[in-house]
Write an enzyme that holds these catalytic residues in place. Structure first.
Site, mmCIF file in Angstrom:
data_model
loop_
_atom_site.group_PDB
_atom_site.id
_atom_site.type_symbol
_atom_site.label_atom_id
_atom_site.label_comp_id
_atom_site.label_asym_id
_atom_site.label_seq_id
_atom_site.Cartn_x
_atom_site.Cartn_y
_atom_site.Cartn_z
ATOM 1 N N ASP A 67 -23.797 10.615 50.301
ATOM 2 C CA ASP A 67 -22.689 11.428 49.804
ATOM 3 C C ASP A 67 -22.395 11.185 48.322
ATOM 4 O OD1 ASP A 67 -21.748 8.853 50.231
ATOM 5 O OD2 ASP A 67 -20.385 9.404 51.835
ATOM 6 N N HIS A 138 -15.079 7.601 60.162
ATOM 7 C CA HIS A 138 -16.011 8.515 59.488
ATOM 8 C C HIS A 138 -17.342 7.843 59.169
ATOM 9 C CE1 HIS A 138 -14.176 7.381 55.325
ATOM 10 N NE2 HIS A 138 -15.413 6.939 55.316
ATOM 11 N N GLU A 143 -15.246 13.352 58.133
ATOM 12 C CA GLU A 143 -13.954 12.883 58.630
ATOM 13 C C GLU A 143 -13.749 13.367 60.074
ATOM 14 O OE1 GLU A 143 -12.488 10.731 57.024
ATOM 15 O OE2 GLU A 143 -12.234 11.166 54.890
HETATM 16 C C1 GLP Z 1 -16.599 5.579 52.113
HETATM 17 C C2 GLP Z 1 -18.021 6.155 52.198
HETATM 18 C C3 GLP Z 1 -18.685 5.787 53.496
HETATM 19 C C4 GLP Z 1 -18.456 4.310 53.777
HETATM 20 C C5 GLP Z 1 -16.994 4.078 54.058
HETATM 21 C C6 GLP Z 1 -16.657 2.625 54.339
HETATM 22 O O1 GLP Z 1 -15.608 6.540 52.159
HETATM 23 N N1 GLP Z 1 -18.099 7.561 52.003
HETATM 24 O O2 GLP Z 1 -20.069 6.101 53.427
HETATM 25 O O3 GLP Z 1 -19.213 3.917 54.884
HETATM 26 O O4 GLP Z 1 -16.201 4.585 53.030
HETATM 27 O O5 GLP Z 1 -16.563 1.887 53.157
HETATM 28 P P1 GLP Z 1 -16.606 0.319 53.087
HETATM 29 O O6 GLP Z 1 -17.982 -0.076 53.437
HETATM 30 O O7 GLP Z 1 -16.277 -0.012 51.661
HETATM 31 O O8 GLP Z 1 -15.598 -0.187 54.038
#
Ligand code: GLP
Length: 261
Positions: A67, A138, A143
């Site tokens: 993304d 998500h 979402e």
């Molecule tokens: C973001 C990304 C996701 C990621 C998630 C968790 O919004 N778009 O791909 O897996 O948040 O983030 P983190 O690994 O920092 O907890």
């Protein structure tokens, strides 16, 4: 879904690195699906280490990121392209032209989404997809409520995601409201997935994704449909799993059959 329970972030990263490195040794020109966020950072540090100290070769590897924020170009420090360059790509010998991150500045965005799907297809599909999980369940920026059949599309960020990701920006108002994300069906097309989850904040999402019903309200639960997904979960994130003892037992016994697989 296979579930591997580990002590902490370090062990989670080490187990994930073992899987990715083994996959690259088996298929040196593998197509990797990559994620941003804090969950895979330790994995990326270990891949850099394997490249620097053990000669792991990324020259034939192709990558596709999940993304990117709409409106942020590659030079924006909070763009996911910048994150990937900084945490991984600049430190290994992957060819820059083989690294793909959706373009948050593309216009029209819909055509870019279709082209991204096509590029994945042309590359032969994703062999191994790395995933984190959001507090709301998500994956990518899919979402709750996103169609389980979604392909790469423009998605609106949920308020809790904006709140969580504000730590990378000057404040929540700076976080883009939209992103280009691979869809849930695009993710399920990957031949293998690794889901990384650590920390108490993820406990509810992890339990819903692994043990709850399959529902678009918990996008990560779609991985229950995937034939080859392993979730690597640390103790804090595993707190609400009801079958934790079984997962530990299964993991302990796995070594007895490894040479017959
Ligand atoms: C973001 C990304 C996701 C990621 C998630 C968790 O919004 N778009 O791909 O897996 O948040 O983030 P983190 O690994 O920092 O907890």
């Amino acid at each position: 879904m296979d579930v591997i329970l580990v002590r902490d972030y370090e062990e989670m990263s080490a187990r994930a690195a073992e899987i990715v490195i083994a996959a690259l040794r088996q298929k040196p020109d593998a197509v990797l699906g990559l994620a941003t966020g804090s969950s895979p950072e330790g994995l990326y540090a270990r891949l850099i280490d394997a490249h620097t100290n053990d000669g792991l070769d990324f020259a034939p590897v192709v990558t596709f990121n999940l993304d990117e924020y709409v409106g942020l170009g590659p030079d924006h420090p909070q763009s996911y392209r910048a994150f990937m360059n900084d945490r991984l790509f600049d430190h290994i010998n992957v060819k820059p032209q083989n690294t793909h991150v959706p373009d948050g500045l593309a216009q029209p965005l819909r055509a870019h989404c279709a082209a991204y799907e096509e590029a994945i297809r042309q590359a032969g599909g994703i062999d191994l997809q790395v995933l984190g999980i959001g507090r709301d369940g998500h994956i990518g920026f899919n979402e709750p409520g996103t169609s389980l059949g979604s392909r790469t599309h423009v998605a609106a960020l949920a308020p809790e995601t904006i709140e969580d990701n504000a730590r990378y920006f000057a404040g929540p108002e700076e976080v883009p409201r939209f992103a280009v994300t691979m869809g849930i069906a695009s993710i399920l097309d990957a031949r293998r997935c690794i889901l990384l989850a650590g920390g108490a904040g993820k406990a509810e999402a992890v339990a819903a994704a692994i043990e709850g019903p399959l529902t678009s309200q918990v996008p990560a639960s779609a991985l229950q449909m995937h034939p080859d997904t392993v979730a690597i979960v640390d103790e804090a994130a595993a707190a609400r799993l009801r079958r934790a003892d079984f997962y530990r037992w299964q993991d302990r016994n796995r070594s007895q059959i490894l040479d017959r697989l």
